[in-house]
Design an enzyme around this catalytic site. Structure first.
Site, mmCIF file in Angstrom:
data_model
loop_
_atom_site.group_PDB
_atom_site.id
_atom_site.type_symbol
_atom_site.label_atom_id
_atom_site.label_comp_id
_atom_site.label_asym_id
_atom_site.label_seq_id
_atom_site.Cartn_x
_atom_site.Cartn_y
_atom_site.Cartn_z
ATOM 1 N N GLY A 11 -11.573 39.860 -22.376
ATOM 2 C CA GLY A 11 -11.531 38.450 -22.787
ATOM 3 C C GLY A 11 -12.851 37.758 -22.533
ATOM 4 C CE1 TYR A 12 -15.521 30.959 -22.907
ATOM 5 C CE2 TYR A 12 -17.132 32.591 -23.630
ATOM 6 C CZ TYR A 12 -16.811 31.286 -23.271
ATOM 7 O OH TYR A 12 -17.794 30.318 -23.266
ATOM 8 C CG ASP A 32 -7.745 42.579 -22.306
ATOM 9 O OD1 ASP A 32 -8.577 41.698 -22.030
ATOM 10 O OD2 ASP A 32 -6.888 42.466 -23.214
ATOM 11 C CB SER A 126 -7.053 25.820 -15.329
ATOM 12 O OG SER A 126 -7.259 24.706 -16.157
ATOM 13 C CE1 TYR A 151 -4.492 25.889 -18.971
ATOM 14 C CE2 TYR A 151 -3.903 28.195 -19.174
ATOM 15 C CZ TYR A 151 -4.797 27.216 -18.786
ATOM 16 O OH TYR A 151 -5.974 27.570 -18.189
ATOM 17 C CE LYS A 155 -4.496 29.887 -15.845
ATOM 18 N NZ LYS A 155 -4.835 31.274 -15.497
ATOM 19 C CE1 TYR A 179 -11.286 30.944 -15.249
ATOM 20 C CE2 TYR A 179 -12.425 30.546 -13.189
ATOM 21 C CZ TYR A 179 -11.763 31.406 -14.040
ATOM 22 O OH TYR A 179 -11.559 32.706 -13.682
ATOM 23 C CG PHE A 180 -13.805 21.476 -14.174
ATOM 24 C CD1 PHE A 180 -13.653 22.197 -12.987
ATOM 25 C CD2 PHE A 180 -13.342 20.170 -14.219
ATOM 26 C CE1 PHE A 180 -13.082 21.608 -11.860
ATOM 27 C CE2 PHE A 180 -12.772 19.576 -13.081
ATOM 28 C CZ PHE A 180 -12.639 20.295 -11.916
HETATM 29 C C1 WQD Z 1 -11.804 19.448 -24.941
HETATM 30 C C2 WQD Z 1 -11.889 18.097 -25.636
HETATM 31 C C3 WQD Z 1 -10.049 17.653 -27.101
HETATM 32 C C4 WQD Z 1 -10.945 20.634 -30.128
HETATM 33 C C5 WQD Z 1 -9.561 23.585 -21.750
HETATM 34 C C6 WQD Z 1 -8.816 24.873 -21.885
HETATM 35 C C7 WQD Z 1 -7.931 25.125 -20.706
HETATM 36 C C8 WQD Z 1 -8.644 24.836 -19.412
HETATM 37 C C9 WQD Z 1 -9.246 23.448 -19.412
HETATM 38 C C10 WQD Z 1 -9.587 26.854 -18.445
HETATM 39 C C11 WQD Z 1 -10.531 17.390 -25.689
HETATM 40 C C12 WQD Z 1 -11.372 17.718 -27.868
HETATM 41 C C13 WQD Z 1 -11.007 19.864 -28.979
HETATM 42 C C14 WQD Z 1 -11.170 20.033 -31.396
HETATM 43 C C15 WQD Z 1 -11.507 17.930 -30.291
HETATM 44 N N1 WQD Z 1 -9.702 25.758 -19.177
HETATM 45 N N2 WQD Z 1 -11.293 18.544 -29.076
HETATM 46 N N3 WQD Z 1 -11.458 18.680 -31.428
HETATM 47 O O1 WQD Z 1 -8.146 20.679 -23.569
HETATM 48 O O2 WQD Z 1 -10.030 20.293 -21.912
HETATM 49 O O3 WQD Z 1 -8.714 22.495 -21.977
HETATM 50 O O4 WQD Z 1 -10.156 23.421 -20.510
HETATM 51 O O5 WQD Z 1 -8.624 27.340 -18.002
HETATM 52 O O6 WQD Z 1 -7.577 26.477 -20.780
HETATM 53 O O7 WQD Z 1 -8.009 24.786 -23.037
HETATM 54 O O8 WQD Z 1 -10.387 21.879 -23.752
HETATM 55 O O9 WQD Z 1 -11.879 22.401 -25.632
HETATM 56 O O10 WQD Z 1 -9.381 22.168 -26.082
HETATM 57 O O11 WQD Z 1 -10.717 20.136 -25.541
HETATM 58 O O12 WQD Z 1 -11.740 16.712 -30.368
HETATM 59 O O13 WQD Z 1 -11.123 20.655 -32.478
HETATM 60 O O14 WQD Z 1 -12.289 18.309 -26.976
HETATM 61 O O15 WQD Z 1 -9.229 16.613 -27.614
HETATM 62 O O16 WQD Z 1 -10.739 15.995 -25.545
HETATM 63 P P1 WQD Z 1 -9.279 21.213 -22.793
HETATM 64 P P2 WQD Z 1 -10.578 21.722 -25.321
#
Ligand code: WQD
Length: 347
Positions: A11-12, A32, A126, A151, A155, A179-180
């Site tokens: 994975g990533y 995996d 997360s 999800y 976590k 993770y952020f």
């Molecule tokens: C970020 C921002 C969307 C897509 C992720 C992972 C989760 C966890 C936390 C690790 C939001 C906006 C997105 C698009 C948009 N990480 N967006 N258009 O929701 O913060 O969660 O980080 O475990 O697994 O999913 O990340 O990239 O989906 O969204 O406007 O097409 O980008 O609304 O504000 P998120 P994201």
């Protein structure tokens, strides 16, 4: 040389972590099931490091097959557990699939850790566990709030399960890494993020729109109480995240007497809005992005970014990549994928 089992190694984040582990003297095997990844990552890891790693195509929900990997590798001294489903929106639509996959997989893995008395365990968690934080930046002591999605609930439960298990004499110590927003790709462009289907996350949506795979992308809301109305997130380069895993393992090995479950935030400490991220990408790539403002996405938190002091001071974590590098490497990876797809078409 310590052998580490990485689950989700194709994975990533798993593939980038394997590169960092190999480059820092560890030997590695992967489990995996390739349900959300491809074996392509294994060849990318080899191209970067010159080292082969074995991936066992096993579903962690199958206990017997998972146990067999441990029976074949009795010299595993640590486990890093990535393998889980992680799309926030999908988890709302299919909660049982998320609880089954993420929880049974973790429990089966810990039963093997117990069976083979493996001392060290690093759990991929997360910032989602913080929900909509009352104050930012969030520290590891910020309250864990009601999960905004199944999800996020998996976590939170995963952290509890690992912490409770660490209290038994089955495992010496564990680290939970929160993770952020991991983004970007290895500078070599041999590995990167390969979302299955339409990308849920921001940066792959940006790069796939820019490369023409998607006609346009949506910005989910510009009416939030932030400086430009779009959500704030803490983007962190995947190679910086990977490095933190190697440091976490080293920390466990160097602190053998610890029998705790320590938590570390892995974020840059910088909050960036969605529109700022898009504009940074446009500057880096020279591509004007075709996006439009859409309604807010259910489950999104308004703003979150990390206080990462603990990871910096305790793990010796040094962040090397800024938002410009995140976007540059993400774009280079997307262009690499496009070139490879065009080569296949021309053959
Ligand atoms: C970020 C921002 C969307 C897509 C992720 C992972 C989760 C966890 C936390 C690790 C939001 C906006 C997105 C698009 C948009 N990480 N967006 N258009 O929701 O913060 O969660 O980080 O475990 O697994 O999913 O990340 O990239 O989906 O969204 O406007 O097409 O980008 O609304 O504000 P998120 P994201």
């Amino acid at each position: 040389m310590a052998k580490i089992l990485v689950t989700g190694g194709c994975g990533y984040i798993g593939s980038h972590t394997i590169v960092d582990l190999l480059e820092n003297g560890f030997s590695v095997i992967s489990i995996d099931d390739n349900s959300r990844s491809t074996a392509y990552a294994v060849s990318g890891i080899e191209q970067i490091t010159g080292k082969k790693i074995k991936n066992y195509k096993v579903d962690l929900k199958n206990f017997d097959e998972t146990l067999a990997v441990f029976q074949e590798n009795e010299d595993i001294s640590g486990v890093i557990h990535f393998a889980a489903y992680k799309a926030v929106g999908e988890s709302v639509a299919e909660p049982l699939r998320y609880y089954e996959n993420n929880m049974i997989g973790l429990i089966n893995l810990l039963k093997c850790v117990q069976e083979f008395d493996i001392p060290y365990f690093v759990f991929s968690s997360s910032c989602t566990v913080y929900g909509n934080p009352d104050s930012i930046p969030v520290t590891e002591l910020s309250p864990v709030k009601k999960a905004e999605s199944p999800y996020g609930a998996t976590k939170q439960m995963g952290e509890e399960i690992v912490a409770d298990y660490t209290k038994t004499d089955g495992m010496r110590a564990a680290i939970l890494l929160r993770y952020f927003n991991p983004v970007g790709a290895h500078p070599s462009a041999f590995i990167g993020e390969s979302p299955v289907g339409k990308p849920q996350n921001l940066v792959p949506a940006i790069t796939q729109t820019a490369v023409g795979k998607l006609p346009k992308m949506m910005v989910f809301g510009d009416d939030y109480p932030t400086r430009d109305g779009s959500c704030i997130r803490d983007y962190i380069h995947v190679c910086d995240i990977a490095r933190a895993h190697t440091l976490a393992l080293q920390y466990l090995v160097d602190n053998k007497n610890k029998t705790t479950c320590d938590i570390f935030n892995l974020g840059s400490g910088n909050g960036i809005t969605v529109l700022e991220a898009i504009h940074t990408f446009e500057e880096v790539s020279g591509v004007k992005l075709n996006y439009e403002i859409a309604p807010r996405r259910p489950g999104d938190v308004v703003a979150i970014y990390a206080n990462n002091d603990a990871a910096v001071s305790e793990l010796g974590w040094e962040i090397k990549y800024d938002i410009t590098e995140m976007m540059r490497t993400a774009w280079a990876w997307e262009l690499k994928i496009k070139a490879a797809e065009e080569k296949v078409k021309s053959n």
